[in-house]
Design a protein around this motif. Structure first.
Motif, short mmCIF file in Angstrom:
data_model
loop_
_atom_site.label_atom_id
_atom_site.label_comp_id
_atom_site.label_asym_id
_atom_site.label_seq_id
_atom_site.Cartn_x
_atom_site.Cartn_y
_atom_site.Cartn_z
N ASN A 1 0.83 -1.21 0.00
CA ASN A 1 0.00 0.00 0.00
C ASN A 1 0.86 1.26 0.00
O ASN A 1 0.59 2.22 0.74
N LEU A 2 1.90 1.23 -0.82
CA LEU A 2 2.83 2.36 -0.86
C LEU A 2 2.13 3.67 -1.22
O LEU A 2 2.49 4.74 -0.71
N GLU A 3 1.13 3.57 -2.08
CA GLU A 3 0.43 4.77 -2.53
C GLU A 3 -0.35 5.44 -1.39
O GLU A 3 -0.73 6.61 -1.50
N LYS A 4 -0.54 4.72 -0.30
CA LYS A 4 -1.28 5.28 0.83
C LYS A 4 -0.35 5.86 1.91
O LYS A 4 -0.81 6.45 2.87
N SER B 1 2.53 8.31 3.60
CA SER B 1 2.94 9.72 3.55
C SER B 1 4.35 9.80 2.96
O SER B 1 5.05 8.78 2.87
N LEU C 1 7.32 6.92 3.28
CA LEU C 1 8.01 6.38 2.11
C LEU C 1 9.53 6.53 2.26
O LEU C 1 10.28 5.58 2.02
N VAL D 1 10.19 -1.08 -3.85
CA VAL D 1 9.18 -1.23 -4.90
C VAL D 1 9.51 -2.54 -5.60
O VAL D 1 10.61 -2.69 -6.15
#
Length: 271
Positions: free
Chosen positions: A13-16, A18, A22, A185
């Motif tokens: 859930n990297l897109e979620k 902050s 990250l 990633v």
């Protein structure tokens, strides 16, 4: 073979996340690189010990890679001449797809197992040379083809990879397997694997150049005088080493072209 470089990231859930989360996650993964490199120092030592006498007899060091791995090999090779005052043909970086692939990906270039050897033959590669294949996955055909043919022709071979027991490693004399684990990633080997490759390449060429006498104390006495900063650095080296005033040190540096040549001239006069 377990394909570690393609294993799922330890994070999801990297897109979620902050920006701070990250960055801290990436940094956390990066901390794993240095210990991994430390474990392969014996293999790096063995490689450099084999390369030094070959280079002293006129041999060269070739890096062969694709994508990030190829670019890192070219980066390391291109920095050696200005840093240590050696010719551009001593350390050579080859990338699948040629020079245009340094900036832009060339489709399918890395899938040709025969092309790399054809290019190496254009350099009149011989038994004094060394071929180091660089591929995080350890399965890149372009890289495997180079080391296979080199080994068949009794040329020293090594590899830098981030997977265990790869086809690449099985086809070289000295495998350097830096196991850094899954990327932040998934599959993005420009990250930890690329960092590990850069560190290993730094170690190989820096140690090689020191062994070849290109460093005195801790100074790059053979560096090319390509800009003001380097002229100033060289001037200070001569001042520190010989006790000359700045004006005299700079004049001699520009006259002879390198710190090494100034020191050699001084030594000759002393004798």
């Amino acid at each position: 073979m377990v394909n570690i470089t393609e294993s799922s990231s330890n994070y999801d859930n990297l897109e979620k996340m902050s920006i701070r989360e990250l960055l801290e996650g990436i940094h956390s993964e990066d901390k794993k690189v240095l210990p991994a490199v430390g474990k392969v120092i014996p293999q790096i030592e063995r490689l450099v010990a084999e390369v030094v006498p070959r280079v002293k007899k006129g041999g060269r060091l070739f890096y062969v890679g694709a994508g990030t791995s190829g670019r890192l090999g070219i980066l390391d090779a291109s920095e050696i001449p200005p840093t240590y005052g050696v010719g551009y043909g001593l350390v050579v970086g080859l990338i699948a797809g040629g020079d245009q692939a340094i900036r832009k990906a060339v489709e399918s270039a890395e899938d040709d197992e025969n092309l790399s050897w054809k290019i190496l033959k254009e350099y009149k590669i011989n038994e004094l040379d060394t071929v180091v294949g660089i591929a995080a996955s350890g399965g890149t055909p372009y890289v495997i083809g180079a080391v296979k043919k080199a080994r068949e022709n009794k040329i020293l071979t090594a590899c830098i990879t981030s997977n265990k027991e790869t086809v690449l490693a099985q086809n070289v004399d000295i495998p350097i397997e830096v196991i850094v684990g899954p990327e932040f990633v998934t599959g993005s080997t420009r990250m930890k694997s690329g960092t590990a490759q850069k560190l290993v390449l730094n170690m190989i060429t820096t140690t090689l150049m020191i062994q070849l006498g290109k460093v005195k104390g801790n100074k790059m006495i053979n560096m090319l005088l390509t800009n003001r900063k380097l002229i100033e650095r060289g001037t200070k080296m001569i001042m520190d080493e010989l006790g000359y005033a700045e004006s005299k040190a700079k004049r001699l540096l520009l006259l002879h072209g390198s710190v090494q040549k100034v020191l050699d001239e001084f030594k000759a006069k002393e004798l």
